[in-house]
Scaffold this active site. Sequence first.
Site, PDB file in Angstrom:
ATOM      1  N   ALA A  85      -5.941   6.018   1.632  1.00  0.00           N
ATOM      2  CA  ALA A  85      -5.652   7.404   2.594  1.00  0.00           C
ATOM      3  C   ALA A  85      -4.362   7.725   2.632  1.00  0.00           C
ATOM      4  O   ALA A  85      -4.072   8.708   3.200  1.00  0.00           O
ATOM      5  CB  ALA A  85      -6.028   6.896   4.015  1.00  0.00           C
ATOM      6  N   HIS A  88       0.990   7.362  -1.100  1.00  0.00           N
ATOM      7  CA  HIS A  88       1.292   6.362  -1.943  1.00  0.00           C
ATOM      8  C   HIS A  88       0.676   6.230  -3.342  1.00  0.00           C
ATOM      9  O   HIS A  88       1.701   6.077  -4.279  1.00  0.00           O
ATOM     10  CB  HIS A  88       1.092   4.879  -1.335  1.00  0.00           C
ATOM     11  CG  HIS A  88       2.121   3.584  -1.851  1.00  0.00           C
ATOM     12  ND1 HIS A  88       3.383   3.696  -1.520  1.00  0.00           N
ATOM     13  CD2 HIS A  88       1.711   2.459  -2.465  1.00  0.00           C
ATOM     14  CE1 HIS A  88       3.760   2.415  -2.233  1.00  0.00           C
ATOM     15  NE2 HIS A  88       2.887   1.919  -2.742  1.00  0.00           N
ATOM     16  N   PHE A 113      -2.102   2.579 -22.037  1.00  0.00           N
ATOM     17  CA  PHE A 113      -2.271   2.697 -20.684  1.00  0.00           C
ATOM     18  C   PHE A 113      -3.579   2.478 -20.227  1.00  0.00           C
ATOM     19  O   PHE A 113      -4.574   2.918 -20.275  1.00  0.00           O
ATOM     20  CB  PHE A 113      -2.066   4.165 -20.354  1.00  0.00           C
ATOM     21  CG  PHE A 113      -2.211   4.588 -18.945  1.00  0.00           C
ATOM     22  CD1 PHE A 113      -0.839   4.226 -18.119  1.00  0.00           C
ATOM     23  CD2 PHE A 113      -3.345   5.162 -18.361  1.00  0.00           C
ATOM     24  CE1 PHE A 113      -1.137   4.847 -16.614  1.00  0.00           C
ATOM     25  CE2 PHE A 113      -3.122   5.478 -17.181  1.00  0.00           C
ATOM     26  CZ  PHE A 113      -2.206   5.136 -16.106  1.00  0.00           C
TER      27      PHE A 113
HETATM   28  N1  INI Z   1      -0.093  -1.408  -6.651  1.00  0.00           N
HETATM   29  C1  INI Z   1      -1.232  -1.151  -7.423  1.00  0.00           C
HETATM   30  O1  INI Z   1      -1.422  -1.690  -8.656  1.00  0.00           O
HETATM   31  N2  INI Z   1      -2.527  -0.618  -6.920  1.00  0.00           N
HETATM   32  C2  INI Z   1      -2.421  -0.072  -5.602  1.00  0.00           C
HETATM   33  O2  INI Z   1      -3.724   0.415  -5.535  1.00  0.00           O
HETATM   34  C3  INI Z   1      -1.533  -0.313  -4.759  1.00  0.00           C
HETATM   35  N3  INI Z   1      -1.462   0.654  -3.566  1.00  0.00           N
HETATM   36  O3  INI Z   1      -2.408   0.761  -3.174  1.00  0.00           O
HETATM   37  O4  INI Z   1      -0.489   0.514  -2.884  1.00  0.00           O
HETATM   38  C4  INI Z   1      -0.455  -0.804  -5.477  1.00  0.00           C
HETATM   39  N4  INI Z   1       0.918  -0.724  -4.790  1.00  0.00           N
HETATM   40  C5  INI Z   1       2.006  -1.595  -4.852  1.00  0.00           C
HETATM   41  C6  INI Z   1       3.153  -1.082  -5.991  1.00  0.00           C
HETATM   42  O5  INI Z   1       2.570  -0.933  -7.289  1.00  0.00           O
HETATM   43  C7  INI Z   1       4.340  -1.932  -5.974  1.00  0.00           C
HETATM   44  O6  INI Z   1       4.040  -3.164  -6.344  1.00  0.00           O
HETATM   45  C8  INI Z   1       5.143  -1.880  -4.679  1.00  0.00           C
HETATM   46  O7  INI Z   1       5.304  -0.714  -4.082  1.00  0.00           O
HETATM   47  C9  INI Z   1       6.441  -2.564  -4.923  1.00  0.00           C
HETATM   48  O8  INI Z   1       7.339  -1.745  -5.608  1.00  0.00           O
END
Ligand code: INI
Length: 153
Positions: A85, A88, A113
């Site tokens: 939602a 991010h 990728f």
């Molecule tokens: N990281 C992912 O690999 N997939 C996701 O869906 C995700 N979400 O939804 O937030 C996600 N977030 C973490 C991000 O990749 C970093 O690890 C974090 O922000 C620390 O830098």
Amino acid sequence: MTTINGTLQGAGLRIAIVASRWNDTIVNRLKEGAVDALRRTGVSSDDVTIVHVPGSFELPLAVQKIAATGKYDAVIALGVVIRGATTHYDYVCSATTSGISKAGLDSGIPCLFGVLTTENIEQALERSGTKAGNKGEEVALAAVEMATLLKQL
Ligand code: INI
């Protein structure tokens, strides 16, 4: 006329796989697909190195560092980003996509990728070995094709 193609003959290639721990149930399916595809092309399991990072956002830095060692013929990045939602999702997708692309261009090593970017978990499951193939397998084959292609260029 000269035509140059990569091949799917992976014997002797050294491949690194960088996998994120976020959504690890699905990432593990991508990893299994990638390892199986590499094995089928003839890549030795001794020549495959698997590295884990916390999330997809961390993939580019690890991919860049590994590619710069010169020890690998290709680096495969695997992750799963699910929209949810918040915005991010967009930031993580954007940073991951451009970072992995940059790592390949800067190093001259194919950086693949293999990150699923989906609206929901069902779409991610479909692309990790159920009805829409396995992204891990797809990028592993692309890694072998690109690695064997670059050796000819
Ligand atoms: N990281 C992912 O690999 N997939 C996701 O869906 C995700 N979400 O939804 O937030 C996600 N977030 C973490 C991000 O990749 C970093 O690890 C974090 O922000 C620390 O830098």
